[in-house]
Design a protein around this motif. Structure first.
Motif, short mmCIF file in Angstrom:
data_model
loop_
_atom_site.label_atom_id
_atom_site.label_comp_id
_atom_site.label_asym_id
_atom_site.label_seq_id
_atom_site.Cartn_x
_atom_site.Cartn_y
_atom_site.Cartn_z
N PRO A 26 1.03 -1.35 0.25
CA PRO A 26 0.27 -0.50 0.03
C PRO A 26 0.68 1.13 -0.18
CG PRO A 26 -0.25 -0.97 2.26
CD PRO A 26 0.90 -1.61 0.97
N ASN A 27 0.58 2.33 -0.59
CA ASN A 27 0.55 3.63 -0.01
C ASN A 27 1.16 4.50 1.01
OD1 ASN A 27 1.13 6.11 -0.50
ND2 ASN A 27 -0.51 6.90 -1.72
N GLY A 28 2.57 3.96 1.05
CA GLY A 28 4.23 4.42 1.87
C GLY A 28 3.85 5.83 2.30
N GLY A 29 3.25 6.58 1.83
CA GLY A 29 2.61 8.32 2.56
C GLY A 29 4.33 9.16 1.89
N ASP A 30 4.39 10.24 2.29
CA ASP A 30 4.86 10.74 0.74
C ASP A 30 6.16 11.56 1.22
OD1 ASP A 30 2.79 11.07 -0.86
OD2 ASP A 30 1.92 12.15 0.62
N ALA A 31 6.87 11.42 2.07
CA ALA A 31 7.96 11.09 2.79
C ALA A 31 9.06 11.13 2.02
CB ALA A 31 8.16 10.88 4.25
N VAL A 32 10.14 12.19 1.36
CA VAL A 32 11.15 12.00 0.73
C VAL A 32 11.99 12.76 1.95
CG1 VAL A 32 12.47 12.55 -1.68
CG2 VAL A 32 10.23 13.03 -1.38
N GLU A 33 13.19 11.61 1.79
CA GLU A 33 14.36 11.85 3.05
C GLU A 33 15.34 11.82 1.58
OE1 GLU A 33 15.15 8.21 4.43
OE2 GLU A 33 13.40 7.66 5.52
N ILE A 34 15.23 13.36 1.56
CA ILE A 34 16.57 14.08 0.64
C ILE A 34 15.50 15.23 0.07
CG2 ILE A 34 17.12 14.45 -1.61
CD1 ILE A 34 15.92 12.22 -2.74
N SER A 35 16.65 16.10 1.07
CA SER A 35 16.89 18.22 1.22
C SER A 35 15.30 18.34 0.31
CB SER A 35 17.48 18.64 2.00
OG SER A 35 18.74 18.71 0.66
N ASP A 36 14.55 19.60 0.90
CA ASP A 36 13.92 20.58 -0.64
C ASP A 36 14.79 21.23 -1.72
OD1 ASP A 36 11.75 19.45 0.33
OD2 ASP A 36 11.19 21.42 1.10
N SER A 37 16.78 21.78 -0.20
CA SER A 37 17.01 22.07 -1.75
C SER A 37 18.00 21.68 -2.56
CB SER A 37 18.84 22.60 -0.76
OG SER A 37 18.82 21.70 0.13
N ALA A 38 18.08 20.16 -2.00
CA ALA A 38 18.79 19.52 -2.91
C ALA A 38 18.31 19.01 -4.04
CB ALA A 38 19.88 17.78 -2.14
N LEU A 39 16.47 18.24 -3.70
CA LEU A 39 15.17 18.18 -5.26
C LEU A 39 15.34 18.89 -5.75
CD1 LEU A 39 13.12 16.17 -2.44
CD2 LEU A 39 14.57 15.69 -4.00
N ALA A 40 14.99 20.49 -5.83
CA ALA A 40 15.51 22.09 -6.03
C ALA A 40 16.41 21.83 -7.22
CB ALA A 40 15.75 23.04 -5.68
N THR A 41 17.50 20.82 -7.20
CA THR A 41 18.56 20.81 -8.30
C THR A 41 18.44 19.72 -9.62
OG1 THR A 41 19.85 18.68 -7.44
CG2 THR A 41 20.33 21.50 -6.68
N LEU A 42 17.80 19.40 -9.26
CA LEU A 42 16.89 18.58 -9.90
C LEU A 42 15.84 18.87 -11.02
CD1 LEU A 42 16.60 15.05 -7.11
CD2 LEU A 42 18.81 15.91 -9.17
N PRO A 43 16.38 17.78 -12.70
CA PRO A 43 14.25 18.29 -13.37
C PRO A 43 13.42 18.20 -12.81
CG PRO A 43 16.63 17.08 -14.24
CD PRO A 43 16.71 16.95 -13.22
N ALA A 44 12.39 18.41 -13.14
CA ALA A 44 10.91 18.54 -11.91
C ALA A 44 10.67 16.49 -12.58
CB ALA A 44 10.07 19.13 -13.12
N GLY A 45 10.71 16.52 -13.69
CA GLY A 45 10.40 14.96 -14.22
C GLY A 45 11.50 13.43 -12.82
N LEU A 46 12.39 14.42 -12.17
CA LEU A 46 13.30 13.50 -11.69
C LEU A 46 12.62 13.11 -9.94
CD1 LEU A 46 15.00 11.29 -11.49
CD2 LEU A 46 16.88 13.40 -10.95
N ARG A 47 12.30 14.54 -10.12
CA ARG A 47 12.29 15.14 -8.95
C ARG A 47 10.75 14.11 -8.88
NH1 ARG A 47 13.31 20.40 -9.65
NH2 ARG A 47 10.63 20.74 -10.20
N GLU A 48 9.99 14.37 -9.21
CA GLU A 48 8.88 12.77 -9.12
C GLU A 48 8.96 12.11 -8.68
OE1 GLU A 48 4.77 12.76 -8.96
OE2 GLU A 48 5.57 14.06 -9.20
N TRP A 49 9.96 11.09 -9.39
CA TRP A 49 10.59 10.52 -9.53
C TRP A 49 10.60 9.77 -7.84
CZ3 TRP A 49 14.64 7.18 -13.08
CH2 TRP A 49 13.57 7.33 -14.44
#
Length: 219
Positions: A26-49
């Motif tokens: 089942p759906n485990g939630g939306d917690a991403v164990e990566i900082s927002d600043s690190a995710l911001a450096t990625l293309p939007a498509g990869l962030r969604e991954w």
């Protein structure tokens, strides 16, 4: 290997969220164990991954390894975000964030026609096969016997990527998913892996005599 006269399904016609719920739920939630600043450096498509991987608790390491931003390396102006154990790598160029590139070993980077969402589905489909509750595989099978095994399956037309080698194909049936492709340096011989939701589904398959099948249960 031809399509064995199978119905070929466009992957865009498949509800990816239903597929993920079926094989990783089942759906485990939306917690991403990566900082927002690190995710911001990625293309939007990869962030969604990364959001989807967290939501469905998909392992980062499997048949391929999805790298967290701090582990991504730069090569020829591109940043490698994923690789496998056979020399394949996938990368993005920040200047063209909608394009995904792939290459094997020292080959030139090749831009893929498919977008991030389509490549994501191809990736999680292959991971779902290996992570299925029950996995069976044969490392050496003839084309005729392979056709018998996959007789009840439909093919999914993941056609853009060359991974893991030319001629590889992916299949689905009720409660079963599979991939198969030609063996290197063995003309007319193939390898196939099938992921199943139960042992009963495996037992219903027509596995030819004279072929060696291995089985693994994933807890």
């Amino acid at each position: 290997m031809n399509s064995m006269n199978k119905r070929v399904i466009d992957p865009k016609s498949i509800d990816v969220q239903k597929f993920l719920s079926s094989w990783f739920g089942p759906n485990g939630g939306d917690a991403v164990e990566i900082s927002d600043s690190a995710l911001a450096t990625l293309p939007a498509g990869l962030r969604e991954w990364f959001y989807q991987f967290a939501r469905w608790e998909i392992p980062l390491k499997g048949a391929k390894v999805l790298l967290v931003p701090s582990d991504m390396t730069e090569e020829d102006g591109k940043y490698i975000f994923m690789g496998d154990h056979g020399g394949w790598a996938w990368a993005f160029n920040p200047d063209v964030p909608l394009t995904v590139f792939e290459a094997k070993d020292d080959e030139p980077w090749r831009p893929l026609r498919a977008g991030w969402e389509d490549i994501f589905f191809h990736h999680v489909f292959t991971e779902a096969i290996e992570a299925a509750p029950l996995v069976t595989w044969c490392a050496d099978i003839s084309e005729g016997d392979l056709g018998e095994v996959l007789g009840r399956f439909d093919e999914i037309s993941f056609t853009d990527s060359m991974w893991p080698s030319p001629g590889w194909r992916w299949y689905t049936a009720g409660g079963l998913i599979a991939d198969a492709g030609p063996k290197k340096a063995s003309e007319g011989r193939f390898a196939v892996t099938i992921g199943a939701k139960s042992r009963e589904l495996i037992e219903q398959l027509d596995l030819p005599n004279g072929t060696e099948w291995r089985v693994r249960e994933n807890c």
